[in-house]
Motif scaffolding. Sequence first.
Motif, short mmCIF file in Angstrom:
data_model
loop_
_atom_site.label_atom_id
_atom_site.label_comp_id
_atom_site.label_asym_id
_atom_site.label_seq_id
_atom_site.Cartn_x
_atom_site.Cartn_y
_atom_site.Cartn_z
N GLU A 170 3.32 12.39 -1.59
CA GLU A 170 2.12 13.48 -0.30
C GLU A 170 3.83 13.97 0.51
N TYR A 171 4.16 13.06 1.24
CA TYR A 171 5.87 13.97 2.24
C TYR A 171 6.86 13.44 1.72
N THR A 209 1.73 10.59 11.10
CA THR A 209 0.69 11.85 11.07
C THR A 209 0.25 12.26 12.40
N ARG A 210 -0.21 11.96 13.59
CA ARG A 210 -0.80 11.99 14.15
C ARG A 210 -0.40 13.77 15.15
N ILE A 246 1.22 4.87 10.06
CA ILE A 246 0.99 6.03 9.01
C ILE A 246 0.07 6.43 9.94
N SER A 247 -0.54 6.17 10.08
CA SER A 247 -0.79 7.10 11.60
C SER A 247 -0.27 7.62 12.34
N VAL A 287 5.04 14.85 9.21
CA VAL A 287 6.00 13.20 9.02
C VAL A 287 7.48 14.15 9.35
N GLU A 319 10.63 10.35 11.21
CA GLU A 319 9.50 9.21 10.69
C GLU A 319 9.73 9.03 8.87
N GLY A 352 0.17 15.62 13.53
CA GLY A 352 0.37 16.67 12.23
C GLY A 352 1.59 16.88 11.35
#
Length: 83
Positions: free
Chosen positions: A80-81, A41-42, A37-38, A46, A50, A44
């Motif tokens: 969330e995504y 999301t890095r 996940i990191s 998704v 992804e 900003g």
Amino acid sequence: MVDTTKESRDYLEMAFRSVHCFADDGKLLIDELEELISIATRDGVVDNNEKRVLRNIFSRLSPAELTPEMLERIQQLRLEYKI
């Protein structure tokens, strides 16, 4: 600053790392999921690639891996995504 005109290749890194997670012990642990996940999301965002990788990962999880903590986290991510 992130170059938004260039397509992210983070999904390739996610897919590669997920193979190693599953190959290690045949399971995906919560800390391994958080690492994936990191990566997603890095920048900003998704993106669709992804999300596709994450859907594929979620579909490969066995019932033994789906602890209450893992189920809750996956549900959070889906909401969330919009995965």
